[in-house]
Scaffold this motif. Structure first.
Motif, PDB file in Angstrom:
ATOM      1  N   ILE A  52       2.099  -3.628 -11.457  1.00  0.00           N
ATOM      2  CA  ILE A  52       3.373  -3.985 -10.837  1.00  0.00           C
ATOM      3  C   ILE A  52       4.518  -3.187 -11.451  1.00  0.00           C
ATOM      4  CG2 ILE A  52       5.105  -5.821 -10.792  1.00  0.00           C
ATOM      5  CD1 ILE A  52       3.322  -6.302  -8.603  1.00  0.00           C
ATOM      6  N   ARG A  53       4.552  -3.146 -12.760  1.00  0.00           N
ATOM      7  CA  ARG A  53       5.652  -2.472 -13.447  1.00  0.00           C
ATOM      8  C   ARG A  53       5.707  -0.980 -13.083  1.00  0.00           C
ATOM      9  NH1 ARG A  53       8.078  -4.538 -17.839  1.00  0.00           N
ATOM     10  NH2 ARG A  53       6.279  -5.874 -18.237  1.00  0.00           N
ATOM     11  N   ALA A  54       4.552  -0.326 -13.068  1.00  0.00           N
ATOM     12  CA  ALA A  54       4.510   1.114 -12.794  1.00  0.00           C
ATOM     13  C   ALA A  54       4.837   1.422 -11.339  1.00  0.00           C
ATOM     14  CB  ALA A  54       3.141   1.670 -13.157  1.00  0.00           C
ATOM     15  N   VAL A  55       4.255   0.660 -10.416  1.00  0.00           N
ATOM     16  CA  VAL A  55       4.445   0.947  -8.999  1.00  0.00           C
ATOM     17  C   VAL A  55       5.873   0.617  -8.560  1.00  0.00           C
ATOM     18  CG1 VAL A  55       3.710   0.354  -6.668  1.00  0.00           C
ATOM     19  CG2 VAL A  55       2.004   0.673  -8.464  1.00  0.00           C
ATOM     20  N   VAL A  56       6.398  -0.509  -9.008  1.00  0.00           N
ATOM     21  CA  VAL A  56       7.779  -0.859  -8.657  1.00  0.00           C
ATOM     22  C   VAL A  56       8.746   0.169  -9.243  1.00  0.00           C
ATOM     23  CG1 VAL A  56       9.620  -2.580  -8.979  1.00  0.00           C
ATOM     24  CG2 VAL A  56       7.321  -3.305  -8.324  1.00  0.00           C
ATOM     25  N   GLY A  57       8.406   0.702 -10.400  1.00  0.00           N
ATOM     26  CA  GLY A  57       9.241   1.756 -10.977  1.00  0.00           C
ATOM     27  C   GLY A  57       9.341   2.967 -10.065  1.00  0.00           C
ATOM     28  N   VAL A  58       8.241   3.299  -9.390  1.00  0.00           N
ATOM     29  CA  VAL A  58       8.255   4.412  -8.432  1.00  0.00           C
ATOM     30  C   VAL A  58       9.061   4.029  -7.193  1.00  0.00           C
ATOM     31  CG1 VAL A  58       6.846   5.872  -6.944  1.00  0.00           C
ATOM     32  CG2 VAL A  58       6.059   5.329  -9.244  1.00  0.00           C
ATOM     33  N   TRP A  59       8.872   2.810  -6.683  1.00  0.00           N
ATOM     34  CA  TRP A  59       9.629   2.363  -5.506  1.00  0.00           C
ATOM     35  C   TRP A  59      11.129   2.385  -5.749  1.00  0.00           C
ATOM     36  CZ3 TRP A  59       6.555  -2.790  -4.477  1.00  0.00           C
ATOM     37  CH2 TRP A  59       5.271  -2.471  -4.016  1.00  0.00           C
ATOM     38  N   ASP A  60      11.525   2.047  -6.973  1.00  0.00           N
ATOM     39  CA  ASP A  60      12.955   1.979  -7.296  1.00  0.00           C
ATOM     40  C   ASP A  60      13.532   3.322  -7.730  1.00  0.00           C
ATOM     41  OD1 ASP A  60      12.806  -0.704  -6.718  1.00  0.00           O
ATOM     42  OD2 ASP A  60      12.866  -1.393  -8.798  1.00  0.00           O
ATOM     43  N   SER A  61      12.689   4.353  -7.782  1.00  0.00           N
ATOM     44  CA  SER A  61      13.127   5.685  -8.198  1.00  0.00           C
ATOM     45  C   SER A  61      13.693   6.443  -7.010  1.00  0.00           C
ATOM     46  CB  SER A  61      11.937   6.454  -8.782  1.00  0.00           C
ATOM     47  OG  SER A  61      11.073   6.894  -7.735  1.00  0.00           O
ATOM     48  N   PRO A  62      14.250   7.650  -7.230  1.00  0.00           N
ATOM     49  CA  PRO A  62      14.742   8.460  -6.106  1.00  0.00           C
ATOM     50  C   PRO A  62      13.676   8.781  -5.061  1.00  0.00           C
ATOM     51  CG  PRO A  62      15.635   9.285  -8.171  1.00  0.00           C
ATOM     52  CD  PRO A  62      14.620   8.239  -8.540  1.00  0.00           C
ATOM     53  N   ALA A  63      12.391   8.727  -5.451  1.00  0.00           N
ATOM     54  CA  ALA A  63      11.316   8.988  -4.492  1.00  0.00           C
ATOM     55  C   ALA A  63      11.033   7.785  -3.609  1.00  0.00           C
ATOM     56  CB  ALA A  63      10.039   9.389  -5.233  1.00  0.00           C
ATOM     57  N   GLY A  64      11.545   6.628  -3.980  1.00  0.00           N
ATOM     58  CA  GLY A  64      11.243   5.397  -3.268  1.00  0.00           C
ATOM     59  C   GLY A  64      11.536   5.409  -1.779  1.00  0.00           C
ATOM     60  N   PRO A  65      12.713   5.877  -1.338  1.00  0.00           N
ATOM     61  CA  PRO A  65      13.006   5.872   0.096  1.00  0.00           C
ATOM     62  C   PRO A  65      11.991   6.626   0.939  1.00  0.00           C
ATOM     63  CG  PRO A  65      15.018   6.207  -1.153  1.00  0.00           C
ATOM     64  CD  PRO A  65      13.884   6.261  -2.140  1.00  0.00           C
ATOM     65  N   GLY A  66      11.436   7.702   0.404  1.00  0.00           N
ATOM     66  CA  GLY A  66      10.423   8.443   1.142  1.00  0.00           C
ATOM     67  C   GLY A  66       9.151   7.633   1.326  1.00  0.00           C
ATOM     68  N   ILE A  67       8.768   6.878   0.286  1.00  0.00           N
ATOM     69  CA  ILE A  67       7.586   6.021   0.377  1.00  0.00           C
ATOM     70  C   ILE A  67       7.818   4.906   1.383  1.00  0.00           C
ATOM     71  CG2 ILE A  67       6.120   4.420  -0.913  1.00  0.00           C
ATOM     72  CD1 ILE A  67       6.689   6.122  -3.399  1.00  0.00           C
ATOM     73  N   VAL A  68       8.994   4.290   1.314  1.00  0.00           N
ATOM     74  CA  VAL A  68       9.327   3.204   2.235  1.00  0.00           C
ATOM     75  C   VAL A  68       9.334   3.712   3.678  1.00  0.00           C
ATOM     76  CG1 VAL A  68      11.119   1.558   2.930  1.00  0.00           C
ATOM     77  CG2 VAL A  68      10.600   1.902   0.503  1.00  0.00           C
ATOM     78  N   ALA A  69       9.869   4.911   3.890  1.00  0.00           N
ATOM     79  CA  ALA A  69       9.899   5.485   5.242  1.00  0.00           C
ATOM     80  C   ALA A  69       8.485   5.693   5.768  1.00  0.00           C
ATOM     81  CB  ALA A  69      10.660   6.809   5.229  1.00  0.00           C
ATOM     82  N   ALA A  70       7.583   6.139   4.901  1.00  0.00           N
ATOM     83  CA  ALA A  70       6.198   6.346   5.322  1.00  0.00           C
ATOM     84  C   ALA A  70       5.534   5.024   5.684  1.00  0.00           C
ATOM     85  CB  ALA A  70       5.419   7.041   4.202  1.00  0.00           C
ATOM     86  N   VAL A  71       5.805   3.986   4.888  1.00  0.00           N
ATOM     87  CA  VAL A  71       5.223   2.670   5.174  1.00  0.00           C
ATOM     88  C   VAL A  71       5.788   2.114   6.474  1.00  0.00           C
ATOM     89  CG1 VAL A  71       5.060   0.280   4.369  1.00  0.00           C
ATOM     90  CG2 VAL A  71       4.754   2.163   2.756  1.00  0.00           C
ATOM     91  N   ARG A  72       7.080   2.299   6.708  1.00  0.00           N
ATOM     92  CA  ARG A  72       7.683   1.847   7.969  1.00  0.00           C
ATOM     93  C   ARG A  72       7.000   2.496   9.172  1.00  0.00           C
ATOM     94  NH1 ARG A  72      12.623  -0.754   8.083  1.00  0.00           N
ATOM     95  NH2 ARG A  72      13.787  -0.877   6.111  1.00  0.00           N
ATOM     96  N   SER A  73       6.735   3.788   9.083  1.00  0.00           N
ATOM     97  CA  SER A  73       6.097   4.503  10.186  1.00  0.00           C
ATOM     98  C   SER A  73       4.698   3.966  10.442  1.00  0.00           C
ATOM     99  CB  SER A  73       6.031   5.999   9.878  1.00  0.00           C
ATOM    100  OG  SER A  73       7.325   6.559   9.831  1.00  0.00           O
ATOM    101  N   LEU A  74       3.968   3.675   9.361  1.00  0.00           N
ATOM    102  CA  LEU A  74       2.620   3.144   9.512  1.00  0.00           C
ATOM    103  C   LEU A  74       2.638   1.759  10.144  1.00  0.00           C
ATOM    104  CD1 LEU A  74       1.043   4.238   6.124  1.00  0.00           C
ATOM    105  CD2 LEU A  74       0.396   5.057   8.392  1.00  0.00           C
TER     106      LEU A  74
END
Length: 211
Positions: free
Chosen positions: A102-124
């Motif tokens: 949880i700590r590691a993955v949420v750290g990535v979601w909350d990083s500058p790369a996070g919006p790109g991951i969220v956008a990919a999940v939204r598309s899926l």
């Protein structure tokens, strides 16, 4: 005037058919890798096979993309290489794995790369993208690395990591897509303390498989 047969007029050797490094090779490699990964999956796809399909030398694949895992990440258009996160997860004691995931993955979601991951999940979730490659990446690269840590002679761990994935998707949707409070603004450390024990039970505890 026709060139003579001297050294100045010698014909250049015919190319072998491999693409030079600066003529669309990167795009050709991505296209070939996308087709290979979709058809054969991660484990059964080799860098050499991708290079052959793209008409380039395997060294050029490594030049542009590094490892096979990094090539796969580029194919699924991840904005971040998951290797650093996976190394963190693999280095912690087994009895602390849930909280650290949880700590590691949420750290990535909350990083500058996070919006790109969220956008990919939204598309899926919206059905805009074919989920085949994303599913293969999650199951064959990310979850497989975790599964290998928890697998035993009596339990291959596949159900356990699938439950972990379902929990993480739920947290991602609630925190980043639906922005459910207080989940959306909860500090990562508090979220890890709250959800980590559930992940730990999925990974190493009783999940009632034999009942």
């Amino acid at each position: 005037m026709t060139a003579g047969n001297g050294s100045g007029g010698a014909e250049r050797p015919t190319r072998t058919g491999r693409r030079p490094g600066q003529s669309g090779a990167r795009e050709a490699i991505l296209a070939a890798a996308r087709a290979r990964f979709a058809d054969a999956g991660f484990d059964k796809t080799s860098v050499r096979a991708v290079a052959t399909d793209a008409g380039v030398d395997p060294a050029l694949v490594h030049h542009y993309f590094g490892t096979k895992q990094q090539l796969f990440a580029a194919v699924v258009e991840l904005p971040v290489d998951p290797e650093s996160t996976l190394r963190i997860i693999e280095s912690v004691p087994l009895n602390q794995l849930g909280e650290n995931i949880i700590r590691a993955v949420v750290g990535v979601w909350d990083s500058p790369a996070g919006p790109g991951i969220v956008a990919a999940v939204r598309s899926l979730l919206a059905g805009s993208d074919d989920p085949t490659l994303a599913r293969a990446f999650v199951s064959e690269v990310v979850l497989e690395r975790i599964r290998l840590r928890i697998a035993t002679a009596d339990d291959d761990g596949r159900t356990r990591v699938a439950l972990v994935a379902s929990q993480m998707v739920g947290v991602l949707v609630g925190r980043k897509i639906l922005a459910v409070e207080p989940l959306a603004s909860m500090p990562a450390s508090d979220l890890a303390a709250a959800v980590g024990p559930t992940l730990q039970r999925y990974l190493t505890g009783d999940i009632g498989q034999d009942r």
